[in-house]
Design a protein around this motif. Structure first.
Motif, short mmCIF file in Angstrom:
data_model
loop_
_atom_site.label_atom_id
_atom_site.label_comp_id
_atom_site.label_asym_id
_atom_site.label_seq_id
_atom_site.Cartn_x
_atom_site.Cartn_y
_atom_site.Cartn_z
N GLY A 345 0.62 -1.19 0.00
CA GLY A 345 -0.11 0.04 0.16
C GLY A 345 0.78 1.29 -0.06
N TYR A 346 1.98 1.07 -0.56
CA TYR A 346 2.81 2.34 -0.91
C TYR A 346 1.90 3.48 -1.41
N ARG A 347 2.49 4.80 -1.22
CA ARG A 347 2.08 5.78 -2.24
C ARG A 347 3.57 6.35 -2.93
N ILE A 348 3.64 6.14 -3.86
CA ILE A 348 4.96 6.33 -4.94
C ILE A 348 4.66 7.74 -5.52
N TYR A 349 5.51 8.76 -5.25
CA TYR A 349 5.39 9.98 -5.95
C TYR A 349 6.52 10.18 -6.80
N THR A 350 6.38 10.69 -8.24
CA THR A 350 7.41 10.55 -9.24
C THR A 350 7.45 12.02 -9.45
#
Length: 744
Positions: A345-350
């Motif tokens: 359940g990560y939140r990956i900001y790119t």
């Protein structure tokens, strides 16, 4: 008469004697049968008792070995672009978004208790009244299980620890586990776990996923009617599927609302309003697949987590054994960390910018549109490109191939997965910038004469064109092979390649240090556009390398930081050397092999590259704002007769970069050689006094560029689409073939 009476009496006595004997036999038989039955009963009881004891032990063990994380074992990861827009969801078998208890609306709790387990707060995990109803149902249905009598706690036990099998054994296991759960966790905990894991059909697990999936809103934003509607689904997800059987779900919604009213969880007015409300289920969301972006994000995120977990990446090895051992551990850690992307359940900001991404994809597609040949359903002629924002060092766009709408799933991302021969485009990074570090200047004299047959590293210029003593600037502009080789001999392979090592070029092998044609771009495996963009961005950043990635930061579902991109840099070239190299590469664009590629109004530096037999074409260049590396070639590594670095790769590069710079400020020039330090600072003996090549040099060089050698190993062929992002493997060793290169 008396004789007859005596005879009858004697006969009667005899009969009674026989009857008594017979009765004794019967009693013995009955006793034996009862004894056997008793023995069987005792045996069964002992066995059943042992079984029940074992079940209880297993339940205790299961629950004691579990933790709160057990109930969060599979959560959906969300990936966001630079503007905070959702790119994609990474999920395993479940689409799950976890809510803490205090984030769950009270009406959701009231609704689920009313319909699923009205005595929830009174029992210890099992409901005896419910069990009685189930037994009656069992008798009526001649032993077939039709009514489960499962409490919310039992359902949680089944969801977490058991299967959906309907057997007496499974039901007993469920009951034991439920009772153990009630001993360890509070009622609030159990409701939290349950409402985050129960299935709501169509791939949605948990109330938050269901709210987003069916109504495109958070659970906290649901109306009472929508809450009751969603709580109808888990009882029989197929039968109450909102898309397949909306009328069934509506009927059960009404039942739930009635139950809530009877239990005084809602008022009559709330009931009337909720029943009257029209339910509007949103259409199924078709998630757009961003093939090349998603595969790259998955790769970068995986490596970021590996690094956070302590894995040390390695780019040079003392021997094959060390390389093999590293590769084995790398593969193991990569697979482990990659799996977490689908469960944690990560939140990956790119840093990915889709406006820029679309422009880059369009440039590749349109420039190569005349090539329609396909192999196994994939275009034979391909292109790849990577764009980096010079202000951050982050990748903002990456294209791993041409668009093909009829291809499902993930395909080969050539931008970071396919290493190809770089040709002359590698010379500035491997030879000329290092030479500028060691006393050379753009005006220093280098030897462009034919090499002697006695030289073990003899190479030729394209077209056998030689000019004798020329400036280093001219050598780069015309892409002289002989001048490059002589400088490389002076530097030595280990010194020159150490610069690539610092910039994390990952496909270097022992043979690249042994064969001198490496300096002309003839490598065992080659490079990727991601690596080349990172290298040229280092020149644009005045010699400071920043790790090439698109990851800004990764958090958990609650917003706690997991890892953040490092802002540290690695000094690869001195500021002065990098600025001088930039100045020379500006000359390549203004009068060398890349003439005509200048972006109007912006300082532009770049370098072309073409391998022998025209199998690979490259253009790598930058402005003060962006660095972009482009490759064009065939997946099967066949010859493309009209391919040059100055044709299709350069066309893609200029089309994209021109569009990208339309709205940018032109008042931010690059730091030129003259600003970066005088010739005295570098110790050069033949320093130029100007920052531009002479008109004569420019004119001559523009007609003579000689790129680099042919591919030494075959490029990877196009892989069939898969349902998950391809992983990246470290290279294996293969010796290169010596070639001469043939620039445009």
């Amino acid at each position: 008469m008396r004789g007859n009476d005596m005879a009858e009496e004697k006969k009667e006595k005899k009969t009674k004697k026989k009857t008594k004997k017979k009765n004794r036999v019967v009693r013995r038989v009955v006793f034996c049968v009862l004894a056997v039955i008793l023995a069987i009963g005792i045996a069964v009881s002992v066995k059943l008792g042992a079984t029940l004891i074992q079940m209880k032990r297993e339940a205790v063990e299961l629950v004691s070995n579990a933790s709160r994380d057990t109930f969060k074992a599979s959560q959906t990861t969300l990936v966001y672009d630079a503007n905070g827009e959702l790119i994609t969801k990474l999920k395993g078998e479940k689409d799950v978004y976890y809510l803490e208890y205090d984030e769950i609306p009270q009406q959701v709790i009231d609704a689920v208790i009313s319909v699923e387990d009205s005595r929830f707060y009174e029992h210890n995990g099992i409901d005896l009244k419910g069990i009685t109803r189930a037994v009656v149902s069992l008798i009526k249905n001649r032993g077939e299980i039709h009514e489960g009598a499962s409490t919310i706690t039992q359902q949680l036990a089944k969801l977490t620890f058991l299967t959906n099998e309907q057997t007496y054994t499974r039901k007993l296991q469920e009951m034991f586990i439920a009772m153990e759960l009630e001993k360890v966790y509070s009622k609030e905990d159990i409701l939290e776990f349950y409402l985050n894991n129960i299935y709501y059909s169509n791939g949605y697990y948990g109330i938050q996923a269901a709210a987003q999936g069916y109504f495109q809103k958070n659970a906290s934003e649901l109306s009472l009617s929508e809450i009751a509607y969603l709580c109808a689904i888990p009882n029989r997800p197929g039968w109450y599927d909102p898309y397949e059987h909306p009328e069934n779900a509506l009927d059960r919604r009404n039942k739930i609302l009635k139950d809530m009213l009877e239990e005084e969880k809602i008022t009559q007015a709330e009931y009337d309003e909720a029943v009257a409300e029209e339910i509007e289920v949103k259409e199924k969301q078709q998630t757009e697949t961003h093939d090349y972006v998603e595969t790259y994000v998955i790769n970068c995120a995986t490596k970021a987590i590996m690094k956070e977990n302590g894995f040390e990446f390695q780019y040079t090895f003392k021997d094959d054994d060390e390389r093999d051992a590293y590769q084995e551990e790398y593969d193991k850690q990569y697979a482990t960390c990659r799996r977490t992307l689908y469960t944690e359940g990560y939140r990956i900001y790119t840093s990915i910018n889709f406006d820029i991404q679309d422009q880059l994809q369009e440039a590749v597609d349109q420039t190569l549109s005349s090539y329609s040949e396909e192999k196994d359903g994939i275009y034979a002629v391909q292109g790849a490109a990577t764009c980096i924002d010079n202000s951050t060092g982050k990748v903002v766009a990456i294209v791993g191939g041409r668009s093909q709408d009829d291809i499902e799933g993930y395909t080969l991302n050539r931008a970071y997965q396919s290493a190809r021969q770089p040709g002359s485009s590698l010379k500035p990074l491997l030879v000329y910038a290092p030479a500028l570090e060691r006393g050379y200047t753009p005006g220093s004299t280098v030897d462009d004469s034919p090499m002697s047959d006695s030289d073990p590293h003899k190479v030729k210029n394209s077209g056998d064109s030689y000019r004798g003593s020329i400036s280093l600037r001219s050598a780069v502009m015309k892409s002289s092979n002989v001048a490059t080789m002589r400088l490389y001999e002076e530097l030595t392979p280990s010194t020159a390649l150490s610069y690539l090592e610092k910039m994390q070029f990952s496909h270097l092998v022992d043979a690249d240090y042994q064969y001198y044609t490496t300096c002309l771009g003839g490598m065992t495996y080659g490079v990727t556009t991601e690596e080349m963009a990172g290298g040229f961005a280092t020149l644009a950043n005045e010699g400071e390398y920043r790790e090439t990635t698109c990851i800004e930061e990764i958090t958990d579902a609650s917003g706690n930081l997991v890892t953040k991109a490092s802002s540290s840099t690695t000094k690869v070239y001195s500021k002065n050397a990098a600025n001088m190299m930039t100045d020379v590469l500006q000359s390549v664009v203004s009068g060398g092999t890349a003439q005509g590629m200048k972006i109007d109004g912006f300082d532009t530096a770049g370098k072309t590259g073409t391998t022998s037999d025209y199998r690979d074409g490259w253009f790598c260049g930058y402005t003060p704002y962006y660095t972009t590396a482009v490759w064009v070639g065939r997946d099967d590594n066949k010859v493309m007769g009209n391919l040059r670095g100055s044709t299709y790769p350069a066309y893609i590069w200029r089309s994209f970069m021109s569009s990208l710079h339309n709205d940018l400020d032109i008042s931010d020039p690059m730091t030129l050689y003259g600003d970066g330090g005088s010739s005295n600072d570098t110790g050069g003996s033949n320093a130029e006094t100007t920052t531009a090549a002479s008109t004569t040099e420019q004119t001559t060089a523009s007609t003579e560029e000689t790129t680099t050698e042919a591919s030494t190993t075959e490029a990877p062929t196009t892989e069939a689409p898969t349902t998950e992002a391809p992983t990246t493997e470290a290279p294996t060793t293969a010796a290169p073939v010596e070639n001469t290169d043939s620039e445009e």
